[in-house]
Design a protein around this motif. Structure first.
Motif, PDB file in Angstrom:
ATOM      1  N   GLY A 171      -9.209  38.108 -53.806  1.00 51.87           N
ATOM      2  CA  GLY A 171      -8.323  39.261 -53.962  1.00 51.87           C
ATOM      3  C   GLY A 171      -7.008  38.906 -54.625  1.00 51.87           C
ATOM      4  N   ARG A 172      -6.445  37.762 -54.256  1.00 51.15           N
ATOM      5  CA  ARG A 172      -5.184  37.332 -54.870  1.00 51.15           C
ATOM      6  C   ARG A 172      -5.378  37.014 -56.357  1.00 51.15           C
ATOM      7  NH1 ARG A 172      -3.754  33.803 -49.748  1.00 51.15           N
ATOM      8  NH2 ARG A 172      -2.745  35.426 -48.518  1.00 51.15           N
ATOM      9  N   CYS A 173      -6.500  36.388 -56.680  1.00 47.93           N
ATOM     10  CA  CYS A 173      -6.791  36.108 -58.098  1.00 47.93           C
ATOM     11  C   CYS A 173      -6.903  37.406 -58.886  1.00 47.93           C
ATOM     12  CB  CYS A 173      -8.082  35.304 -58.233  1.00 47.93           C
ATOM     13  SG  CYS A 173      -7.944  33.602 -57.703  1.00 47.93           S
ATOM     14  N   LEU A 174      -7.647  38.361 -58.357  1.00 44.54           N
ATOM     15  CA  LEU A 174      -7.804  39.631 -59.061  1.00 44.54           C
ATOM     16  C   LEU A 174      -6.469  40.364 -59.164  1.00 44.54           C
ATOM     17  CD1 LEU A 174      -9.606  41.624 -60.509  1.00 44.54           C
ATOM     18  CD2 LEU A 174     -10.148  42.651 -58.290  1.00 44.54           C
ATOM     19  N   SER A 175      -5.673  40.325 -58.110  1.00 45.93           N
ATOM     20  CA  SER A 175      -4.346  40.951 -58.157  1.00 45.93           C
ATOM     21  C   SER A 175      -3.506  40.363 -59.277  1.00 45.93           C
ATOM     22  CB  SER A 175      -3.617  40.760 -56.827  1.00 45.93           C
ATOM     23  OG  SER A 175      -4.260  41.453 -55.794  1.00 45.93           O
ATOM     24  N   ALA A 176      -3.547  39.038 -59.418  1.00 50.14           N
ATOM     25  CA  ALA A 176      -2.781  38.380 -60.471  1.00 50.14           C
ATOM     26  C   ALA A 176      -3.273  38.805 -61.853  1.00 50.14           C
ATOM     27  CB  ALA A 176      -2.853  36.865 -60.315  1.00 50.14           C
TER      28      ALA A 176
END
Length: 185
Positions: A171-176
């Motif tokens: 999720g953090r990767c996609l958010s970035a």
């Protein structure tokens, strides 16, 4: 006269049972480690595929079309609130959704929710009737408010803390990535 009671047979049987239980626990631990290693590899592959997207549309394609194959899932949907509009993206394309519904859902998802269900969340669109296990992952950071919904047709044992940590990473990767593309728009 005193009689000697032989404990050897009883002690030997008990020892064999303990060795068998230890061997079973060892096999369970090895199976978990192999499965966890496979999950880590899949999550890393999904994150790398997202990083390689050369446009926002390509990123949406990766998430909705490639992630199901990479992660071994049956459905992936992405929901975003941009301004005062809500969007849902899946294999069928982009659809408008009620932003108030998305805000309510975001309030229910702290970081990651893993659960078995009778019917998948409506964010899965037409696929929701087929979903029996789902993960809802809140997007954080500079990206528009949103979440990822990952679904499977079969009920799966939920991996608790380890699975949540991997999904939070995804999720953090996609958010970035979304934040990167939305700042360029």
């Amino acid at each position: 006269m005193a009689r000697v009671i032989p404990f050897q047979d009883h002690a030997l049987a008990r020892l064999r049972a303990r060795v068998a239980a230890a061997e079973e626990a060892n096999q369970d631990l090895i199976a978990f480690a192999r499965g966890h290693s496979g999950a880590v590899s899949s999550i890393h592959s999904a994150a790398l595929a997202a990083m390689e997207a050369d446009s926002f549309d390509a990123l949406l394609h990766v998430v909705t079309q490639e992630w199901p194959l990479i992660l071994g899932l049956d459905a992936v949907a992405l929901a975003l609130i941009v301004g005062d509009r809500g969007f849902r993206v899946d294999t069928g394309g982009v659809q408008l959704v009620d932003p108030a519904m998305l805000r309510r859902l975001l309030n229910q998802v702290d970081a990651v929710v893993l659960r078995t269900v009778e019917r998948g969340h409506p964010l899965f669109g037409p696929a929701c009737d087929l979903i029996r296990a789902e993960a809802l992952i809140r997007l954080e950071g500079d990206a528009p408010a949103g979440l990822i919904a990952l679904g499977q047709r079969t009920e799966q044992p939920l991996d608790g803390r380890h699975g949540s940590e991997l999904l939070m990473f995804l999720g953090r990767c996609l958010s970035a990535m979304i934040g990167r593309w939305s700042s360029q728009a």
